[in-house]
Design a protein around this motif. Structure first.
Motif, PDB file in Angstrom:
ATOM      1  N   VAL A  18      22.320   3.002  20.834  1.00 41.16           N
ATOM      2  CA  VAL A  18      21.640   4.649  20.933  1.00 41.16           C
ATOM      3  C   VAL A  18      23.128   5.395  20.999  1.00 41.16           C
ATOM      4  CG1 VAL A  18      20.353   6.457  21.978  1.00 41.16           C
ATOM      5  CG2 VAL A  18      19.472   4.063  21.410  1.00 41.16           C
ATOM      6  N   GLU A  19      23.958   5.277  21.873  1.00 41.70           N
ATOM      7  CA  GLU A  19      25.421   6.086  22.160  1.00 41.70           C
ATOM      8  C   GLU A  19      26.063   6.112  20.570  1.00 41.70           C
ATOM      9  OE1 GLU A  19      27.098   4.096  25.012  1.00 41.70           O
ATOM     10  OE2 GLU A  19      25.630   4.948  26.619  1.00 41.70           O
ATOM     11  N   ARG A  20      26.009   4.891  19.915  1.00 40.80           N
ATOM     12  CA  ARG A  20      26.773   4.930  18.571  1.00 40.80           C
ATOM     13  C   ARG A  20      25.805   5.415  17.284  1.00 40.80           C
ATOM     14  NH1 ARG A  20      28.419   1.925  22.633  1.00 40.80           N
ATOM     15  NH2 ARG A  20      30.732   1.449  22.311  1.00 40.80           N
ATOM     16  N   GLY A  21      24.730   6.116  17.663  1.00 40.65           N
ATOM     17  CA  GLY A  21      23.993   6.763  16.563  1.00 40.65           C
ATOM     18  C   GLY A  21      23.098   5.834  15.888  1.00 40.65           C
ATOM     19  N   LEU A  22      22.544   4.572  16.433  1.00 39.13           N
ATOM     20  CA  LEU A  22      21.556   4.008  15.902  1.00 39.13           C
ATOM     21  C   LEU A  22      20.297   4.219  16.832  1.00 39.13           C
ATOM     22  CD1 LEU A  22      23.276   0.320  15.593  1.00 39.13           C
ATOM     23  CD2 LEU A  22      23.324   2.129  14.086  1.00 39.13           C
ATOM     24  N   VAL A  37      16.450   2.594  17.968  1.00 44.53           N
ATOM     25  CA  VAL A  37      15.863   1.379  18.599  1.00 44.53           C
ATOM     26  C   VAL A  37      14.422   1.578  17.649  1.00 44.53           C
ATOM     27  CG1 VAL A  37      14.657   0.275  20.134  1.00 44.53           C
ATOM     28  CG2 VAL A  37      16.786   1.476  20.767  1.00 44.53           C
ATOM     29  N   LEU A  38      14.382   0.510  16.685  1.00 40.71           N
ATOM     30  CA  LEU A  38      13.145   0.377  15.619  1.00 40.71           C
ATOM     31  C   LEU A  38      12.136  -0.260  16.196  1.00 40.71           C
ATOM     32  CD1 LEU A  38      15.140  -0.131  12.338  1.00 40.71           C
ATOM     33  CD2 LEU A  38      14.303   1.977  13.238  1.00 40.71           C
ATOM     34  N   ASN A  60      14.937  -9.432  26.927  1.00 40.71           N
ATOM     35  CA  ASN A  60      14.699  -8.407  26.188  1.00 40.71           C
ATOM     36  C   ASN A  60      15.314  -8.408  24.808  1.00 40.71           C
ATOM     37  OD1 ASN A  60      13.460  -7.107  28.551  1.00 40.71           O
ATOM     38  ND2 ASN A  60      15.732  -6.776  29.336  1.00 40.71           N
ATOM     39  N   TRP A  61      14.427  -8.073  23.902  1.00 45.55           N
ATOM     40  CA  TRP A  61      15.068  -7.903  22.163  1.00 45.55           C
ATOM     41  C   TRP A  61      14.647  -6.417  21.729  1.00 45.55           C
ATOM     42  CZ3 TRP A  61      11.592  -6.661  18.569  1.00 45.55           C
ATOM     43  CH2 TRP A  61      10.355  -6.711  18.895  1.00 45.55           C
ATOM     44  N   LEU A  62      15.548  -6.314  20.885  1.00 45.11           N
ATOM     45  CA  LEU A  62      15.416  -4.968  20.063  1.00 45.11           C
ATOM     46  C   LEU A  62      15.963  -5.069  18.765  1.00 45.11           C
ATOM     47  CD1 LEU A  62      18.079  -2.484  21.085  1.00 45.11           C
ATOM     48  CD2 LEU A  62      18.081  -4.644  22.287  1.00 45.11           C
ATOM     49  N   VAL A 121      17.639  -2.543  15.803  1.00 47.39           N
ATOM     50  CA  VAL A 121      18.053  -1.247  15.624  1.00 47.39           C
ATOM     51  C   VAL A 121      18.853  -1.163  14.440  1.00 47.39           C
ATOM     52  CG1 VAL A 121      18.917  -1.299  18.246  1.00 47.39           C
ATOM     53  CG2 VAL A 121      20.554  -2.319  16.344  1.00 47.39           C
ATOM     54  N   GLY A 122      19.056   0.180  14.153  1.00 51.62           N
ATOM     55  CA  GLY A 122      19.783   0.623  12.644  1.00 51.62           C
ATOM     56  C   GLY A 122      19.562   2.009  12.536  1.00 51.62           C
ATOM     57  N   HIS A 123      20.155   2.405  11.507  1.00 48.19           N
ATOM     58  CA  HIS A 123      20.552   3.948  11.067  1.00 48.19           C
ATOM     59  C   HIS A 123      19.024   4.228  10.527  1.00 48.19           C
ATOM     60  CE1 HIS A 123      24.096   4.957  12.154  1.00 48.19           C
ATOM     61  NE2 HIS A 123      24.852   3.793  11.650  1.00 48.19           N
ATOM     62  N   THR A 124      18.447   5.417  10.662  1.00 47.66           N
ATOM     63  CA  THR A 124      17.366   5.754   9.854  1.00 47.66           C
ATOM     64  C   THR A 124      17.440   7.131   9.232  1.00 47.66           C
ATOM     65  OG1 THR A 124      16.683   7.040  12.030  1.00 47.66           O
ATOM     66  CG2 THR A 124      15.927   5.127  11.823  1.00 47.66           C
ATOM     67  N   GLY A 125      18.644   7.567   9.090  1.00 45.18           N
ATOM     68  CA  GLY A 125      18.886   8.632   8.139  1.00 45.18           C
ATOM     69  C   GLY A 125      20.293   9.106   7.952  1.00 45.18           C
TER      70      GLY A 125
END
Length: 229
Positions: free
Chosen positions: A190-194, A196-197, A221-223, A225-229
């Motif tokens: 999250v700190e790097r702009g991604l 959590v989907l 724990n799993w997640l 992540v990716g860019h959304t815009g």
């Protein structure tokens, strides 16, 4: 050097090298809906490639396993029939950029149980590497043992007959899990702009059996992540 020494002297049974049906086979249904765009999949920290080969059988757009250890990559290559493998330090931004170029752009990333084995400053650079591989369209599936896994590991270390040989071999090479709060994993991305989907909890299987013969599993724990815009 610790990792290369471990894989050079790899024990017959590796602690985390459980059969794919109880590792990647459990994870793939969780992140496969996000693996769009025909992008290749990078299995980061692939070790001897057990999970990579399973993923390659099920992913049509190519799978490459990458690991810091040349000895691990050599083991993986010797056993592979369906996946590529290469040496890659996720914390080396130049090496990551070259890997991404070889894959011709954005990649999806599978990162299993890697971050908790690194010091905090190294984790930050590894997260940078994952973000660089993902680019704008890639999605990352990240799974790490939960903080509660420490209790399970300590129980194994305190077994009356000593720790399981597969776990003892890890510590013998100077490799030990670092303290990592559960909230630290999503925060890295999250700190790097991604974004959590998706996220959840799932057991992380090991090769160790308890006295009743059941497989020992670590809470994790799993997640996604990716860019959304």
């Amino acid at each position: 050097m610790s990792w290369d020494g471990f894989w050079t002297d790899a024990p017959p049974t590796v602690f985390w090298d459980a059969p794919p049906d109880v590792v990647a086979g459990r994870h793939l249904p969780l992140f496969e809906p996000y693996l769009t765009g025909g992008l290749p999949l990078v299995d980061a920290g692939c070790g001897n490639g057990t999970q990579t080969r399973h993923l390659a059988d099920r992913r049509p757009n190519g799978v490459v396993g990458v690991d810091l250890s040349p000895a691990a990559v050599e083991l993986a290559r010797r056993q592979s029939r369906n996946a590529e493998f290469e040496v890659l330090d996720l914390a080396d931004r130049h090496a990551v950029a070259a890997c991404r170029e070889r894959r011709r752009g954005d990649c999806h990333v599978y990162l299993r149980g890697v971050l908790h084995q690194a010091a905090p400053e190294e984790r930050a650079r590894m997260a940078d590497g994952v973000v660089a591989l993902l680019g704008g369209a890639g999605r990352g599936f990240v799974v790490e043992p939960a903080a509660a896994a420490k209790e399970t590991l300590m129980g194994l270390m305190r077994r009356p007959g000593g720790p399981p040989p597969s776990l003892a071999a890890v510590f013998a090479h100077g490799i030990s899990p670092m303290e990592m709060p559960d909230e630290a994993v999503p925060a890295l991305f999250v700190e790097r702009g991604l974004t959590v989907l998706a996220e959840g909890r799932a057991p992380l299987a090991t090769t160790v059996r308890d006295p009743e013969g059941a497989r020992v599993e670590l809470p994790s724990n799993w997640l996604v992540v990716g860019h959304t815009g």
